[in-house]
Design an enzyme around this catalytic site. Structure first.
Site, mmCIF file in Angstrom:
data_model
loop_
_atom_site.group_PDB
_atom_site.id
_atom_site.type_symbol
_atom_site.label_atom_id
_atom_site.label_comp_id
_atom_site.label_asym_id
_atom_site.label_seq_id
_atom_site.Cartn_x
_atom_site.Cartn_y
_atom_site.Cartn_z
ATOM 1 N N ASN A 9 -22.371 -55.359 16.641
ATOM 2 C CA ASN A 9 -21.210 -54.548 16.256
ATOM 3 C C ASN A 9 -21.531 -53.899 14.913
ATOM 4 O OD1 ASN A 9 -18.732 -53.501 15.533
ATOM 5 N ND2 ASN A 9 -17.817 -55.499 15.067
ATOM 6 N N TRP A 10 -21.812 -52.623 14.969
ATOM 7 C CA TRP A 10 -22.264 -51.945 13.748
ATOM 8 C C TRP A 10 -21.153 -51.579 12.778
ATOM 9 C CZ3 TRP A 10 -26.774 -48.085 15.192
ATOM 10 C CH2 TRP A 10 -27.904 -48.851 15.542
ATOM 11 N N LYS A 11 -19.917 -51.648 13.227
ATOM 12 C CA LYS A 11 -18.783 -51.296 12.360
ATOM 13 C C LYS A 11 -19.004 -49.898 11.775
ATOM 14 C CE LYS A 11 -18.380 -56.188 11.579
ATOM 15 N NZ LYS A 11 -17.857 -57.290 10.763
ATOM 16 N N HIS A 95 -10.958 -56.370 17.599
ATOM 17 C CA HIS A 95 -11.733 -56.965 16.508
ATOM 18 C C HIS A 95 -10.795 -57.286 15.340
ATOM 19 C CE1 HIS A 95 -14.529 -57.434 13.198
ATOM 20 N NE2 HIS A 95 -15.426 -57.737 14.106
ATOM 21 N N GLU A 97 -11.006 -56.860 12.283
ATOM 22 C CA GLU A 97 -10.819 -55.782 11.301
ATOM 23 C C GLU A 97 -9.811 -54.760 11.807
ATOM 24 O OE1 GLU A 97 -14.987 -54.974 10.905
ATOM 25 O OE2 GLU A 97 -15.207 -56.934 9.978
ATOM 26 N N GLU A 167 -14.388 -65.106 17.117
ATOM 27 C CA GLU A 167 -14.859 -64.783 15.770
ATOM 28 C C GLU A 167 -13.878 -65.313 14.725
ATOM 29 O OE1 GLU A 167 -17.697 -61.166 15.889
ATOM 30 O OE2 GLU A 167 -15.652 -60.426 15.765
ATOM 31 N N GLY A 173 -18.800 -61.614 7.988
ATOM 32 C CA GLY A 173 -19.310 -60.889 6.828
ATOM 33 C C GLY A 173 -19.303 -61.706 5.544
ATOM 34 N N SER A 213 -21.244 -64.095 10.880
ATOM 35 C CA SER A 213 -22.457 -64.425 10.127
ATOM 36 C C SER A 213 -23.582 -65.018 10.987
ATOM 37 C CB SER A 213 -22.130 -65.353 8.952
ATOM 38 O OG SER A 213 -21.223 -64.712 8.068
ATOM 39 N N GLY A 234 -22.692 -58.772 13.473
ATOM 40 C CA GLY A 234 -22.415 -57.633 12.610
ATOM 41 C C GLY A 234 -23.629 -57.280 11.775
ATOM 42 N N GLY A 235 -23.607 -57.710 10.525
ATOM 43 C CA GLY A 235 -24.648 -57.363 9.551
ATOM 44 C C GLY A 235 -26.079 -57.512 10.049
HETATM 45 P P1 PGA Z 1 -20.962 -60.467 10.760
HETATM 46 O O1 PGA Z 1 -19.853 -59.715 11.664
HETATM 47 O O2 PGA Z 1 -22.057 -60.898 11.711
HETATM 48 O O3 PGA Z 1 -21.429 -59.442 9.775
HETATM 49 O O4 PGA Z 1 -20.299 -61.640 10.151
HETATM 50 C C1 PGA Z 1 -19.526 -60.162 12.949
HETATM 51 C C2 PGA Z 1 -18.440 -59.301 13.558
HETATM 52 O O5 PGA Z 1 -17.478 -58.957 12.867
HETATM 53 O O6 PGA Z 1 -18.500 -58.936 14.753
#
Ligand code: PGA
Length: 250
Positions: A9-11, A95, A97, A167, A173, A213, A234-235
């Protein structure tokens, strides 16, 4: 056997130029890997090019969101018809966010899921508790509410096209991963809840990803748990050389 599914998930990261660079490198790295499902969710503006670039590979392209109407006066929203037209493989819905910053609720998650399925789009539905909720000891109550709300009226047949991503918000993050036991406990709870809601067979077949993470160093441990069937990353999915390590370990 549930096939592992590792999705990036690149956001709001990676421009079109960076997406093209990533895919050129990633396409080479994943050649021949077909025992795990994998894909990325770049920004909307990169979807047409990304989809074109992965032709002839096993790389799936996911959208990070979608609106619950087909068309109309909804400035800046993206319709399922637009995603379907591009042959997008999955849509991420709900998600944390989106819930936290953009007012997404279980009800709008449910509307989006139904709309996506109506148009033949597969779904990755995200759920997870906040730090406060975990500390209050109400993790399971929150997860059950999100499952019941988000999956309201969803049938066993429709569940075949839904992946659930667990999640915990406090692990996203932050560098703070849930321990493999914590992640397994919640994923098992999710599976049991799906079993009560929709049936045992559906629960046994539904794939549940862990997200928060995830990195190469903790992938094996997390993916080794019975009820964890992949990761939403994500990251650590933004660079091809890191993301491939997670896929290889899965
Ligand atoms: P993260 O994000 O791996 O950077 O913690 C995961 C996500 O929000 O899908």
């Amino acid at each position: 056997m549930r096939k592992m599914f590792i999705a990036g998930n690149w956001k709001m990261n990676n421009t079109l130029t960076e997406t093209v660079e990533f895919l050129n490198e990633f396409k080479e790295l994943v050649k021949g890997i077909d025992n795990v499902e994998y894909g990325i969710a770049p920004s909307f503006v990169c979807l047409p090019v990304a989809k074109e670039m992965v032709k002839g590979t096993n790389i799936k392209i996911l959208s990070q969101n979608m609106f619950y109407e087909d068309k109309g006066a909804y400035t800046a929203e993206i319709s399922p018809l637009m995603l379907k037209d591009l042959n997008i493989d999955y849509v991420i819905i709900g998600h944390s966010e989106r819930r936290q910053y953009f007012g997404e609720t279980d009800e709008t998650v449910n509307k989006r899921i139904k709309k996506a399925l109506e148009h033949g789009l597969k779904v990755v539905m995200c759920i997870g508790e906040s730090l406060k909720e975990r500390e209050q000891g109400i993790t399971n109550i929150v997860l059950e509410k999100q499952l019941k709300g988000g999956l309201a009226d969803i049938t066993a047949e429709q569940m075949k096209n839904i992946v659930i991503a667990y999640e915990p918000v406090w692990a996203i993050g932050t560098g703070k991963t849930a321990t493999s036991e914590e992640a397994q406990t919640s994923c098992l709870f999710i599976r049991n809840t799906v079993s009560q809601m929709i049936g045992k067979e559906t629960a046994e077949n539904v794939r549940i990803q862990y997200g928060g993470s995830v990195k190469p160093a903790n992938t094996e441990e997390l993916m080794g748990q019975n009820d964890i069937d992949g990761a939403l990353v994500g990251g650590a999915s933004l660079k091809a050389d890191t993301f491939i390590q997670i896929i290889n370990k899965a």
